[in-house]
Scaffold this active site. Structure first.
Site, PDB file in Angstrom:
ATOM      1  N   ASP A 153       0.845  -1.199   0.000  1.00  0.00           N
ATOM      2  CA  ASP A 153       0.000   0.000   0.000  1.00  0.00           C
ATOM      3  C   ASP A 153       0.881   1.251   0.000  1.00  0.00           C
ATOM      4  O   ASP A 153       1.698   1.429   0.894  1.00  0.00           O
ATOM      5  CB  ASP A 153      -0.891  -0.044   1.255  1.00  0.00           C
ATOM      6  CG  ASP A 153      -2.027   0.949   1.204  1.00  0.00           C
ATOM      7  OD1 ASP A 153      -2.018   1.834   0.332  1.00  0.00           O
ATOM      8  OD2 ASP A 153      -2.930   0.844   2.057  1.00  0.00           O
ATOM      9  N   HIS A 229      -9.882  -0.801  -7.406  1.00  0.00           N
ATOM     10  CA  HIS A 229      -9.642   0.351  -6.534  1.00  0.00           C
ATOM     11  C   HIS A 229      -8.651   1.334  -7.150  1.00  0.00           C
ATOM     12  O   HIS A 229      -8.875   2.542  -7.169  1.00  0.00           O
ATOM     13  CB  HIS A 229      -9.134  -0.143  -5.178  1.00  0.00           C
ATOM     14  CG  HIS A 229      -8.700   0.936  -4.249  1.00  0.00           C
ATOM     15  ND1 HIS A 229      -9.567   1.889  -3.772  1.00  0.00           N
ATOM     16  CD2 HIS A 229      -7.479   1.234  -3.715  1.00  0.00           C
ATOM     17  CE1 HIS A 229      -8.905   2.722  -2.981  1.00  0.00           C
ATOM     18  NE2 HIS A 229      -7.636   2.364  -2.931  1.00  0.00           N
TER      19      HIS A 229
END
Ligand code: HEM
Length: 320
Positions: A153, A229
């Site tokens: 991330d 996403h």
């Protein structure tokens, strides 16, 4: 308030660290609350020095954000940043981004948990009765910068000169707020058991990257299916078509014994509308109705917007 030049920004661009505390406070209505809060904010730089000297290799940094509702009470002598407003509740067909209160945000980062703890202790001492804690979340770095969904991330974050370009308000954008930054936080909890029932390929299709080696998957055509996403969170400048980045420093948090598994989302940007458009695309969907499937496994418990004024403005609060 007179402005000192040159304008010095807060440490928005501080490196990713092993530990972080996200502290959201409200300022009370007590008669001396504003005076105390102003003098505490002016002393944040000194508090940072107090703590960071204890281990200069630990990359200690703290950035302070001020919420929309507090701005005029606390900084009546500093013009409001032009885009500053409360976090807008975003209601999609299935998922809602809630809007929750918050006057002050302290994003405290260090390689060592004890430094974050010590700073928070000294800070709460000087703030005293002037504040109430709304939320204090302790984040930790998980393996190779992965979130608790298991994906790396932060990959698409800007680096080098692009960091300041993405996060700092310029003189041309808003001369009174130059050197500052908008910051949005959301505390998400995951349904990890449901997520783990998906195959790795299904999870990769939700995120838009491969899990093991982090390689980006090709963008999905407009074929009536929900986009990944990373594609929903990609925003382009309506005039130039250039991609507009934000700076994220998400941190996992949680407590396995209590079944709590979370991601604390934090995004900095020179333009608040960029983050709001990402949220709109995630929660409402693009096209509307096709929301971000990350939300089927992640519930936002909070949503709050702040402005991080320049360090110069913060230090000036001590001039009273
Ligand atoms: C990309 C996780 C919420 C904005 C990513 C990536 C992961 C991830 C794994 C791919 C790697 C990367 O580039 O970092 C999560 C999780 C979230 C969350 C677990 C919360 C449950 C959000 C929110 C926003 C956002 C709320 C914005 C409002 C972005 C952006 C990218 C990204 C801008 C990069 C897209 C690109 O490739 O250009 N996120 N995210 N994320 N996310 Fe999130």
């Amino acid at each position: 308030m007179s402005r000192r030049t040159p304008i010095e920004s807060q440490r928005v661009d501080a490196p990713l660290t092993q530990s972080a505390t996200f502290l959201v406070l409200s300022v009370t209505e007590q008669p001396d609350a504003i005076k105390t809060a102003r003098s505490a904010l002016a002393s944040v730089d000194d508090l940072c020095k107090n703590v960071s000297i204890r281990d200069l290799d630990a990359s200690f940094a703290c950035t302070v954000g001020i919420g929309s509702a507090l701005w005029d009470r606390l900084l009546s002598d500093v013009p409001r940043p032009v885009e500053l407003h409360p976090f807008p509740k975003i209601e999609g067909k299935v998922h809602t981004a809630v809007s929750t209160p918050g006057d002050l945000l302290f994003h405290i980062r260090a390689q060592r948990r004890d430094l974050c703890f010590e700073f928070e202790r000294q800070l709460m001492d000087v703030l005293g009765e002037s504040v109430k804690v709304i939320d204090s979340t302790v984040g930790f770095r998980y393996f190779d910068v992965r979130d608790l969904l298991g994906f790396v991330d932060g990959t698409a974050n800007p680096v080098g000169a692009a960091v300041n370009e993405s996060v700092l308000v310029t003189e041309a954008d808003d001369s009174h707020s130059a050197g500052g930054s908008y910051v949005v936080v959301q505390k998400y909890v995951h349904d990890l058991a449901a997520w783990q029932r998906l195959s790795t390929e299904q999870q990769e299709a939700v995120i838009g990257r491969r899990k093991f080696d982090n390689v980006e998957l090709a963008d999905q055509e407009d074929d009536g299916k929900q986009k990944p996403h990373k594609q929903l969170a990609t925003i382009e400048d309506p005039h130039t078509g250039a991609e507009l980045s934000i700076l994220r420093d998400n941190m996992p948090f949680g407590n396995a014994g209590q079944g709590e598994f979370g991601t604390y989302f934090i995004g900095y940007s020179s333009k608040l509308w960029v983050i709001e458009q990402m949220l709109e695309r995630m929660f409402v969907g693009s096209p509307p109705g096709l929301h971000d499937r990350i939300l089927d496994y992640s519930r936002a418990l909070t949503g709050t917007t702040f402005f991080v004024p320049s360090a110069t403005v913060l230090a000036g609060l001590g001039d009273d």
